[in-house]
Design a protein around this motif. Sequence first.
Motif, PDB file in Angstrom:
ATOM      1  N   MET A  33       0.838  -1.175   0.000  1.00  0.00           N
ATOM      2  CA  MET A  33       0.000   0.000   0.000  1.00  0.00           C
ATOM      3  C   MET A  33       0.893   1.253   0.000  1.00  0.00           C
ATOM      4  O   MET A  33       1.957   1.245   0.571  1.00  0.00           O
ATOM      5  N   TYR A  34       0.371   2.291  -0.617  1.00  0.00           N
ATOM      6  CA  TYR A  34       1.152   3.507  -0.809  1.00  0.00           C
ATOM      7  C   TYR A  34       0.591   4.657   0.023  1.00  0.00           C
ATOM      8  O   TYR A  34      -0.600   4.758   0.235  1.00  0.00           O
ATOM      9  N   LYS A  35       1.495   5.541   0.452  1.00  0.00           N
ATOM     10  CA  LYS A  35       1.094   6.654   1.317  1.00  0.00           C
ATOM     11  C   LYS A  35       0.706   7.908   0.556  1.00  0.00           C
ATOM     12  O   LYS A  35      -0.134   8.673   1.001  1.00  0.00           O
ATOM     13  N   HIS A  36       1.357   8.165  -0.581  1.00  0.00           N
ATOM     14  CA  HIS A  36       1.012   9.346  -1.382  1.00  0.00           C
ATOM     15  C   HIS A  36       1.047   8.948  -2.855  1.00  0.00           C
ATOM     16  O   HIS A  36       2.113   8.697  -3.410  1.00  0.00           O
ATOM     17  N   ILE A  37      -0.134   8.932  -3.462  1.00  0.00           N
ATOM     18  CA  ILE A  37      -0.261   8.506  -4.855  1.00  0.00           C
ATOM     19  C   ILE A  37      -0.583   9.717  -5.724  1.00  0.00           C
ATOM     20  O   ILE A  37      -1.469  10.508  -5.405  1.00  0.00           O
ATOM     21  N   LEU A  38       0.127   9.818  -6.822  1.00  0.00           N
ATOM     22  CA  LEU A  38      -0.091  10.877  -7.798  1.00  0.00           C
ATOM     23  C   LEU A  38      -0.871  10.308  -8.977  1.00  0.00           C
ATOM     24  O   LEU A  38      -0.498   9.264  -9.527  1.00  0.00           O
ATOM     25  N   VAL A  39      -1.961  10.983  -9.353  1.00  0.00           N
ATOM     26  CA  VAL A  39      -2.770  10.559 -10.501  1.00  0.00           C
ATOM     27  C   VAL A  39      -2.821  11.713 -11.502  1.00  0.00           C
ATOM     28  O   VAL A  39      -3.609  12.646 -11.335  1.00  0.00           O
ATOM     29  N   PRO A  40      -1.962  11.678 -12.534  1.00  0.00           N
ATOM     30  CA  PRO A  40      -2.023  12.716 -13.563  1.00  0.00           C
ATOM     31  C   PRO A  40      -3.313  12.568 -14.370  1.00  0.00           C
ATOM     32  O   PRO A  40      -3.681  11.462 -14.770  1.00  0.00           O
ATOM     33  N   ILE A  41      -4.008  13.676 -14.595  1.00  0.00           N
ATOM     34  CA  ILE A  41      -5.280  13.659 -15.309  1.00  0.00           C
ATOM     35  C   ILE A  41      -5.257  14.737 -16.381  1.00  0.00           C
ATOM     36  O   ILE A  41      -4.875  15.877 -16.115  1.00  0.00           O
ATOM     37  N   ALA A  42      -5.694  14.346 -17.583  1.00  0.00           N
ATOM     38  CA  ALA A  42      -5.848  15.295 -18.682  1.00  0.00           C
ATOM     39  C   ALA A  42      -7.306  15.241 -19.120  1.00  0.00           C
ATOM     40  O   ALA A  42      -7.669  14.424 -19.957  1.00  0.00           O
ATOM     41  N   PRO A  43      -8.162  16.075 -18.530  1.00  0.00           N
ATOM     42  CA  PRO A  43      -9.587  16.030 -18.874  1.00  0.00           C
ATOM     43  C   PRO A  43      -9.818  16.208 -20.369  1.00  0.00           C
ATOM     44  O   PRO A  43      -9.195  17.037 -21.009  1.00  0.00           O
ATOM     45  N   GLY A  44     -10.689  15.382 -20.901  1.00  0.00           N
ATOM     46  CA  GLY A  44     -11.071  15.528 -22.294  1.00  0.00           C
ATOM     47  C   GLY A  44     -10.143  14.895 -23.305  1.00  0.00           C
ATOM     48  O   GLY A  44     -10.301  15.091 -24.503  1.00  0.00           O
ATOM     49  N   ASN A  45      -9.163  14.103 -22.870  1.00  0.00           N
ATOM     50  CA  ASN A  45      -8.263  13.499 -23.848  1.00  0.00           C
ATOM     51  C   ASN A  45      -8.606  12.047 -24.157  1.00  0.00           C
ATOM     52  O   ASN A  45      -7.858  11.368 -24.844  1.00  0.00           O
ATOM     53  N   GLY A  46      -9.710  11.547 -23.612  1.00  0.00           N
ATOM     54  CA  GLY A  46     -10.122  10.181 -23.895  1.00  0.00           C
ATOM     55  C   GLY A  46      -9.555   9.139 -22.950  1.00  0.00           C
ATOM     56  O   GLY A  46      -9.898   7.974 -23.029  1.00  0.00           O
ATOM     57  N   ARG A  47      -8.674   9.535 -22.044  1.00  0.00           N
ATOM     58  CA  ARG A  47      -8.133   8.590 -21.072  1.00  0.00           C
ATOM     59  C   ARG A  47      -9.158   8.385 -19.965  1.00  0.00           C
ATOM     60  O   ARG A  47      -9.965   9.260 -19.676  1.00  0.00           O
ATOM     61  N   SER A  73      -2.743   9.760   1.059  1.00  0.00           N
ATOM     62  CA  SER A  73      -3.407  10.798   0.278  1.00  0.00           C
ATOM     63  C   SER A  73      -3.166  10.585  -1.211  1.00  0.00           C
ATOM     64  O   SER A  73      -2.184   9.969  -1.618  1.00  0.00           O
ATOM     65  N   ILE A  74      -4.089  11.121  -1.994  1.00  0.00           N
ATOM     66  CA  ILE A  74      -4.006  11.072  -3.450  1.00  0.00           C
ATOM     67  C   ILE A  74      -3.983  12.514  -3.953  1.00  0.00           C
ATOM     68  O   ILE A  74      -4.734  13.355  -3.465  1.00  0.00           O
ATOM     69  N   THR A  75      -3.135  12.772  -4.929  1.00  0.00           N
ATOM     70  CA  THR A  75      -3.127  14.073  -5.588  1.00  0.00           C
ATOM     71  C   THR A  75      -3.468  13.871  -7.051  1.00  0.00           C
ATOM     72  O   THR A  75      -2.786  13.125  -7.755  1.00  0.00           O
ATOM     73  N   ALA A  76      -4.540  14.515  -7.500  1.00  0.00           N
ATOM     74  CA  ALA A  76      -4.903  14.535  -8.912  1.00  0.00           C
ATOM     75  C   ALA A  76      -4.204  15.746  -9.524  1.00  0.00           C
ATOM     76  O   ALA A  76      -4.393  16.871  -9.077  1.00  0.00           O
ATOM     77  N   LEU A  77      -3.394  15.497 -10.542  1.00  0.00           N
ATOM     78  CA  LEU A  77      -2.551  16.543 -11.124  1.00  0.00           C
ATOM     79  C   LEU A  77      -2.884  16.759 -12.590  1.00  0.00           C
ATOM     80  O   LEU A  77      -3.024  15.797 -13.347  1.00  0.00           O
ATOM     81  N   HIS A  78      -2.997  18.017 -12.979  1.00  0.00           N
ATOM     82  CA  HIS A  78      -3.112  18.362 -14.397  1.00  0.00           C
ATOM     83  C   HIS A  78      -1.944  19.264 -14.753  1.00  0.00           C
ATOM     84  O   HIS A  78      -1.652  20.226 -14.042  1.00  0.00           O
ATOM     85  N   VAL A  79      -1.293  18.934 -15.862  1.00  0.00           N
ATOM     86  CA  VAL A  79      -0.169  19.743 -16.335  1.00  0.00           C
ATOM     87  C   VAL A  79      -0.605  20.512 -17.572  1.00  0.00           C
ATOM     88  O   VAL A  79      -1.037  19.923 -18.559  1.00  0.00           O
ATOM     89  N   ILE A  80      -0.501  21.826 -17.496  1.00  0.00           N
ATOM     90  CA  ILE A  80      -0.768  22.689 -18.648  1.00  0.00           C
ATOM     91  C   ILE A  80       0.558  22.899 -19.361  1.00  0.00           C
ATOM     92  O   ILE A  80       1.519  23.376 -18.757  1.00  0.00           O
TER      93      ILE A  80
END
Length: 135
Positions: free
Chosen positions: A1-15, A33-40
Motif C-alpha cells: 500500500m502507498y502513502k502518497h499517490i499521484l494521478v495525472p489527469i488530462a480532462p477531455g483526452n479520452g483517457r 493521500s491522493i493528488t490529482a494533477l493536471h499539467v498545462i
Amino acid sequence: MYKHILVPIAPGNGRDSDTALKVAERLLAEGGSITALHVIEELPPYVQDHFPPGQLAATSLRMEEKLEEAVAGREDTQVAVVTGHAALTILDFAKNKGCDCIVIASHAPAMQDFLLGSTAARVVRHAECSVHVVR
C-alpha cells in the motif's frame, strides 16, 4: 500500500481518469493521500503574446474546477494544476512531493507513440517510484 499517490489527469483526452482514481484508492494505505494533477503545457513566449492577458490563470482555474469535479466525493484527494512539459513535470512533482506511486491512464499505442513516445511511457521509464499504468 502507498502513502502518497499521484494521478495525472488530462480532462477531455479520452483517457479513463475515473478508473485511474479508483485504482489509486485501492492502492492507498490507511491515512494516505491522493493528488490529482493536471499539467498545462507551457507555451513559448512568442505564442503567449497572442493570448489575452490572464489567459494562463483562467485556464488554470478552469482545469482546477474540472479536477475538483473529477474527484468530488473522494476522501483524501486533493488537486493540483501546474505548468510545464507533461512527463517531466509529472516526474518532478512526484519527486518533490514525496509520492511513492504514480497511477497514470494510457491508451493503446498508435504509430506516433512509437515515433515520439507517450507521456505514460516516459513516466514509466524515468520515475523513481512505482508506476501503475491503467488502460
